[in-house]
Design an enzyme around this catalytic site. Structure first.
Site, PDB file in Angstrom:
ATOM      1  N   ASP A  19       0.786  -1.147  -0.087  1.00  0.00           N
ATOM      2  CA  ASP A  19       0.077  -0.037   0.210  1.00  0.00           C
ATOM      3  C   ASP A  19       0.986   1.171  -0.022  1.00  0.00           C
ATOM      4  O   ASP A  19       1.508   1.303   0.967  1.00  0.00           O
ATOM      5  CB  ASP A  19      -1.051   0.064   1.305  1.00  0.00           C
ATOM      6  CG  ASP A  19      -1.908  -0.995   1.309  1.00  0.00           C
ATOM      7  OD1 ASP A  19      -2.981  -0.856   0.839  1.00  0.00           O
ATOM      8  OD2 ASP A  19      -1.696  -2.168   2.003  1.00  0.00           O
ATOM      9  N   HIS A  49     -11.566   1.733  -2.735  1.00  0.00           N
ATOM     10  CA  HIS A  49     -12.290   0.344  -2.118  1.00  0.00           C
ATOM     11  C   HIS A  49     -13.766   0.380  -2.439  1.00  0.00           C
ATOM     12  O   HIS A  49     -14.685   0.917  -2.168  1.00  0.00           O
ATOM     13  CB  HIS A  49     -12.063   0.269  -0.520  1.00  0.00           C
ATOM     14  CG  HIS A  49     -10.955   0.833  -0.168  1.00  0.00           C
ATOM     15  ND1 HIS A  49     -10.533   2.207  -0.044  1.00  0.00           N
ATOM     16  CD2 HIS A  49      -9.805   0.199   0.453  1.00  0.00           C
ATOM     17  CE1 HIS A  49      -9.299   2.133   0.774  1.00  0.00           C
ATOM     18  NE2 HIS A  49      -8.866   0.848   0.870  1.00  0.00           N
ATOM     19  N   HIS A  77     -11.012  -2.102   9.552  1.00  0.00           N
ATOM     20  CA  HIS A  77     -10.226  -2.883  10.288  1.00  0.00           C
ATOM     21  C   HIS A  77     -10.391  -3.386  11.677  1.00  0.00           C
ATOM     22  O   HIS A  77     -10.033  -4.420  12.228  1.00  0.00           O
ATOM     23  CB  HIS A  77      -8.840  -1.978  10.792  1.00  0.00           C
ATOM     24  CG  HIS A  77      -8.020  -1.563   9.309  1.00  0.00           C
ATOM     25  ND1 HIS A  77      -8.260  -0.448   8.522  1.00  0.00           N
ATOM     26  CD2 HIS A  77      -7.043  -2.405   8.603  1.00  0.00           C
ATOM     27  CE1 HIS A  77      -7.678  -0.150   7.570  1.00  0.00           C
ATOM     28  NE2 HIS A  77      -6.798  -1.305   7.525  1.00  0.00           N
ATOM     29  N   ASP A 107     -10.427  -6.997  -0.180  1.00  0.00           N
ATOM     30  CA  ASP A 107      -9.663  -6.181   1.040  1.00  0.00           C
ATOM     31  C   ASP A 107      -9.090  -7.256   2.013  1.00  0.00           C
ATOM     32  O   ASP A 107      -9.397  -8.385   1.774  1.00  0.00           O
ATOM     33  CB  ASP A 107     -10.292  -5.173   1.909  1.00  0.00           C
ATOM     34  CG  ASP A 107      -9.613  -3.940   2.382  1.00  0.00           C
ATOM     35  OD1 ASP A 107      -8.217  -4.217   2.657  1.00  0.00           O
ATOM     36  OD2 ASP A 107      -9.973  -3.010   2.800  1.00  0.00           O
TER      37      ASP A 107
END
Length: 438
Positions: free
Chosen positions: A153, A253, A265, A337
């Site tokens: 990333d 996303h 997360h 993801d």
């Protein structure tokens, strides 16, 4: 005489028609149609389906099916792979520590994993990072038929994995505020160059989320702005800049993480928007990126109950197949993801989620942390293949798209020399000074 003239005219017309296209180079450029998604029936989910667009059909040229000709080099490559090797291509793992150990060797040699993602705790400095990446390539050269995806990333701002020796680049928001498409493209080029010099070949950037919620705890200045037009313009320019360096950009996303109040997360965000709202805002940058030849799309861990009340976007047939594949016409590679994020692990079985992601139209399952979870995902996919939950045609289609991507970007496992960090920093500072950015 008249017949001779007619024949001459016919020859001239045919010759003109045949010469209207550009001569082929033998190399598919990044951004060309990637093929990949067929209209096979997806198993494992009923799917509510999506209503049609109110106006024209948005299906574009990217919706072609995988080639099935015996002369297709990707299909020939696919046919040489065992079932185990095909399964491994659909998994991208995180690494523990700063050197590859025997567990990593086993993932490469026995499980044939398709690649790795690196985080800040994997990268100490330029020399160590270069050694790590080259060691993984060496392991793969000895044991695999397919080169690795090596990814990070690298967005700029706070989301950076580069060693401290390399200067940081500005946040997406600063780039958006500059309103310069040329700056955005050059920033993308710099991001791509940083990765390419290390021998990395995939970047999980740019972010195409529209930061429409000021209380969003996870997007913020990672977005180029609060309006879809500026996000589209700047994001696509960055995407192209990364791609020009031979690095695969991943837009994220999907279908839009900008209006959330929960960090995925930690938990599962719920987005109450209907399809009309998504089409009017969140989907605009992704639709335009697909039209501009996006290669890879990352799916967010979001629950959109007005579209699919049972499955998060990350393994929803409605979101991946119906919306992204069919409505937007995206036929490239879809990656999840990180499946070890709290949005998944706190609510679902990671192995079942991985299988449903593939059934819904996904290609690569990202397992960013925890080797045991990586093994769990690999075993779940194996079992699903053995039991027919992932039929052979589906397996081949998913892997075909991955191989096609790797071939198009000419990936290999050759060792990289590493970056000239002094020159890199000079070029970064020059660029930022030119646009008066810090």
């Amino acid at each position: 005489m008249g017949r001779i003239v007619f024949c001459l005219l016919l020859i001239i017309m045919l010759a003109t028609g045949c010469s209207s296209g550009a001569p082929g180079s033998g190399k598919l450029p990044p951004g060309a149609s990637s093929g990949g998604e067929n209209s096979e029936q997806n198993t494992g989910q009923s799917g509510q389906g999506l209503p049609p667009l109110p106006s024209e059909n948005t299906e574009n040229a990217n919706s072609s099916n995988p080639a099935s000709s015996p002369s297709d080099p990707v299909e020939q490559w696919l046919n040489k792979l065992s079932t185990e090797e095909k399964i491994g291509q659909m998994v991208l793992l995180g690494l523990e520590g700063t050197t590859p150990d025997e567990t990593v060797r086993s993932f490469i040699q026995d499980d044939h994993v398709g690649g790795f993602i690196f985080y800040k705790d994997n990268i100490r400095d330029v020399k160590q990072a270069q050694g790590l990446f080259n060691d993984l390539k060496q392991m793969n050269r000895e044991n695999a038929q397919v080169p690795l995806l090596l990814s990070v990333d690298e967005e700029g701002g706070k989301v950076s994995r580069m060693p401290q020796e390399i200067d940081s680049l500005p946040t997406a928001r600063k780039i958006g505020d500059a309103h310069s498409e040329e700056l955005a493209r050059q920033i993308g080029g710099m991001l791509g160059r940083e990765l390419a010099d290390f021998g990395l070949n995939m970047n999980f950037a740019p972010v195409l989320d529209v930061n429409s919620n000021p209380d969003n705890p996870v997007i913020g200045n990672r977005a180029f702005g609060t309006k879809p037009d500026i996000v589209s313009q700047m994001g696509i320019a960055v995407m192209k800049g990364i791609r020009e360096q031979g690095v695969i950009p991943v837009v994220k996303h999907f279908p839009g993480h900008g209006d959330t109040s929960v960090d995925s997360h930690l938990g599962l965000p719920v987005v109450e928007h209907d399809l009309t709202r998504l089409r009017d805002l969140e989907l605009i940058p992704f639709t335009r990126a697909v039209d501009e030849g996006a290669d890879v799309v990352m799916i967010a861990h979001l629950l959109l109950p007005r579209l699919d009340s049972e499955h998060p976007a990350s393994f929803s047939q409605v979101i991946i197949h119906d919306l992204l594949r069919q409505e937007l016409g995206f036929a490239g590679v879809v990656i999840s993801d990180d499946m070890t994020m709290g949005a998944i692990t706190e609510h679902y079985d990671i192995g079942e989620a991985a299988v449903q992601f593939i059934q819904a139209g996904g290609n690569i399952v990202l397992v960013g942390h925890d080797y045991d979870k990586g093994k769990q995902v690999l075993q779940a996919i194996r079992t699903a293949v053995e039991e027919g939950e992932i039929p052979p045609d589906m397996l081949n289609q998913r892997v075909y798209s991955i191989l096609e991507l790797k071939r198009r970007y000419e990936l290999d496992d050759e060792a990289a020399k590493g970056p000239d960090s002094v020159q890199m920093n000079k070029d970064i500072r020059k660029l930022l000074q030119e646009y008066q950015l810090k």
